[in-house]
Write an enzyme that holds these catalytic residues in place. Structure first.
Site, PDB file in Angstrom:
ATOM      1  N   ARG A 211       0.851  -1.192   0.000  1.00 15.29           N
ATOM      2  CA  ARG A 211       0.000   0.000   0.000  1.00 15.29           C
ATOM      3  C   ARG A 211       0.887   1.241   0.000  1.00 15.29           C
ATOM      4  O   ARG A 211       1.698   1.427   0.899  1.00 15.29           O
ATOM      5  CB  ARG A 211      -0.928   0.011   1.211  1.00 15.29           C
ATOM      6  N   GLU A 213       0.645   4.226   0.862  1.00 21.75           N
ATOM      7  CA  GLU A 213       0.064   5.267   1.699  1.00 21.75           C
ATOM      8  C   GLU A 213       1.161   6.244   2.147  1.00 21.75           C
ATOM      9  O   GLU A 213       2.271   5.845   2.469  1.00 21.75           O
ATOM     10  CB  GLU A 213      -0.620   4.650   2.924  1.00 21.75           C
ATOM     11  N   ARG A 219       2.719   2.360  13.492  1.00 19.64           N
ATOM     12  CA  ARG A 219       1.823   1.228  13.267  1.00 19.64           C
ATOM     13  C   ARG A 219       1.544   0.949  11.794  1.00 19.64           C
ATOM     14  O   ARG A 219       0.702   0.114  11.467  1.00 19.64           O
ATOM     15  CB  ARG A 219       0.492   1.450  13.995  1.00 19.64           C
ATOM     16  N   HIS A 220       2.214   1.651  10.871  1.00 25.81           N
ATOM     17  CA  HIS A 220       1.963   1.475   9.446  1.00 25.81           C
ATOM     18  C   HIS A 220       3.219   1.020   8.702  1.00 25.81           C
ATOM     19  O   HIS A 220       4.332   1.406   9.039  1.00 25.81           O
ATOM     20  CB  HIS A 220       1.468   2.779   8.814  1.00 25.81           C
ATOM     21  N   GLU A 357      -6.720  -1.307  15.308  1.00 26.42           N
ATOM     22  CA  GLU A 357      -7.469  -2.244  14.474  1.00 26.42           C
ATOM     23  C   GLU A 357      -6.555  -3.378  14.020  1.00 26.42           C
ATOM     24  O   GLU A 357      -5.420  -3.149  13.604  1.00 26.42           O
ATOM     25  CB  GLU A 357      -8.036  -1.512  13.257  1.00 26.42           C
ATOM     26  N   SER A 360     -10.149  -6.320   9.178  1.00 30.67           N
ATOM     27  CA  SER A 360     -11.317  -5.802   8.486  1.00 30.67           C
ATOM     28  C   SER A 360     -11.940  -6.954   7.718  1.00 30.67           C
ATOM     29  O   SER A 360     -11.229  -7.724   7.049  1.00 30.67           O
ATOM     30  CB  SER A 360     -10.920  -4.672   7.531  1.00 30.67           C
ATOM     31  N   ARG A 408       0.709  -6.398  12.921  1.00 27.58           N
ATOM     32  CA  ARG A 408      -0.081  -5.807  14.008  1.00 27.58           C
ATOM     33  C   ARG A 408      -0.449  -6.853  15.061  1.00 27.58           C
ATOM     34  O   ARG A 408      -0.517  -6.548  16.252  1.00 27.58           O
ATOM     35  CB  ARG A 408      -1.340  -5.146  13.452  1.00 27.58           C
TER      36      ARG A 408
END
Length: 434
Positions: A211, A213, A219-220, A357, A360, A408
């Protein structure tokens, strides 16, 4: 090295050859000690200077820390030694000499910045507590695979180079593929749905996702490990049952098989296996509970996504893992099915740890016409996904699934402060090497 004995297996009275890294040298004058470290632990090598060959002593005490050596000799009991035994060397060979100037201290006596640790990951991994993280990570993945198989799932591998992104948007890494534009896959979502629509029915995958981003947080990651499941004739409740079973199995496996690693991390006393079902809280109730905490500057309203602060407020209120269910349809991706009796509500769910989180998921839209509508509502061109949508014309069963962030999961289980501690060689905005 056929004649090698691991340090943990060395017993008094044995004649052994041990090999590993020079962890430390202690010179006390007439006697000196070399601490040799291998994958199983450490062992003390004793040098009595006046009674041993001068060249042997000189070689053993002159070698730099972290050099690789091979030592042969007799094992004797020594209660004062770190492991209760020591080796009196008959020979010592320096297999690979280390530079005396190390970029970080593998003994852990001197701390290093995260960037230094990641730049020198090989040295960093020589620390017991760092090794422990990745031994536990490996055990988590083993347990997860086993639990998926108990749920009747088949392991699959889907493409990581794709013609279109899973969810479209700007979070794509473009690449050149034989002169054409392609992308690194954001998720196995569309492929695992297609396979669940075959006669295989239940599938799982553990693999990389990408990703692009624009973030740089603890946390990413831009390359992460996704633990995915998809099951035909499943709804969102079935998928949540699988999530709960998989996460709990990971905790149980660590408790049963990783006590040494937990001790190395100082977690042996506080580590707990979840022993109750994870609460399932509707999005509407979640917003009410968050607002009731008074932790946010502004009250949340229906349709708001949950910020990090909101997640933390609710996590502190709940105190353990929990699901958020029945999200507004407009927040969830096009492939998430809406409730039959209320199209404003989706069947999407998230699994939350009190810190963040983890998952999902939801039931997927299996009706071709509704799927096409979902693409159009999110501004995506269905024609670009024709390889995916056309299969929904040929008998697609109801199905549900999820994606669980592997790093995570490790991070939350072990209480790590930075997700990069759960990755051998992280990829983020600043790091493309090593």
């Amino acid at each position: 090295m056929q004649d090698r004995t691991y340090t943990a297996d060395a017993e008094p009275g044995d004649d052994v050859t041990v090999a590993g890294w020079v962890h430390e040298i202690r010179d006390l004058g007439g006697i000196a000690f070399l601490i040799l470290r291998d994958a199983t632990g450490k062992i003390q090598v004793k040098f009595e200077k006046d009674e041993m060959d001068e060249d042997l002593v000189e070689t053993g005490l002159g070698v730099a820390r972290e050099s690789v050596v091979k030592v042969s000799g007799a094992v004797e009991e020594e209660p004062r030694a770190p492991t209760g035994v020591e080796v009196t060397p008959e020979s010592l060979e320096v297999i690979s000499a280390a530079d005396p100037e190390l970029p970080l201290d593998p003994s852990g006596k001197v701390d290093a910045e995260m960037s230094t640790r990641l730049d020198n990951r090989t040295l960093d991994l020589r620390k017991e507590e760092v090794q422990a993280v990745f031994e536990i990570r490996a055990e988590i993945l083993r347990a997860v695979r086993e639990q998926f198989r108990e749920f009747g799932s088949t392991e699959i591998t889907t493409p990581k180079i794709v013609a279109t992104g899973t969810e479209g948007g700007t979070e794509l890494f473009p690449i050149t593929y034989f002169g054409e534009e392609a992308f690194m896959n954001q998720s196995p979502q569309l492929f695992k749905q297609l396979i669940a629509g075959s006669n295989v029915e239940r599938v799982f995958e553990i693999g990389p996702i990408f990703r692009a981003e624009e973030h740089n947080t603890p946390r990413h990651l831009n390359e992460a490990t996704s633990i995915d499941f998809e099951g035909a004739f499943c709804d969102q409740n079935d998928a949540m049952d699988v999530v709960e079973g998989v996460v709990t199995a990971a905790y149980e496996a660590i408790s049963e098989n990783c006590q040494d690693e937990l001790e190395a991390l100082g977690l042996e006393e506080e580590f707990e296996v979840p022993d109750e079902a994870f609460p399932r809280i509707s999005y509407e109730d979640a917003i009410e509970r968050i607002n009731a905490t008074g932790e946010l500057d502004e009250q949340l309203v229906w349709g708001d996504d949950l910020s990090t602060a909101a997640e933390e407020a609710l996590g502190a209120d709940v105190g353990g893992h929990y699901f958020i269910t029945d999200w507004p349809s407009e927040i969830k991706p096009f492939y998430i099915k809406d409730h039959d009796d209320d199209e404003q509500l989706s069947t999407g769910f998230d699994l939350m740890h009190p810190r963040m989180e983890l998952v999902s998921g939801g039931q997927r839209e299996h009706r071709h016409e509704k799927l096409i509508e979902g693409f159009e509502q999110q501004g995506l061109d269905p024609d670009q996904f024709e390889y995916y949508t056309k299969m929904f014309k040929y008998g697609m069963p109801p199905h549900a699934g999820f994606g669980l962030g592997g790093e995570r999961l490790v991070m939350t289980i072990l209480g790590l402060e930075n997700i990069r501690e759960a990755v051998l060689f992280p990829r983020d905005r600043q790091r493309l090497s090593p």
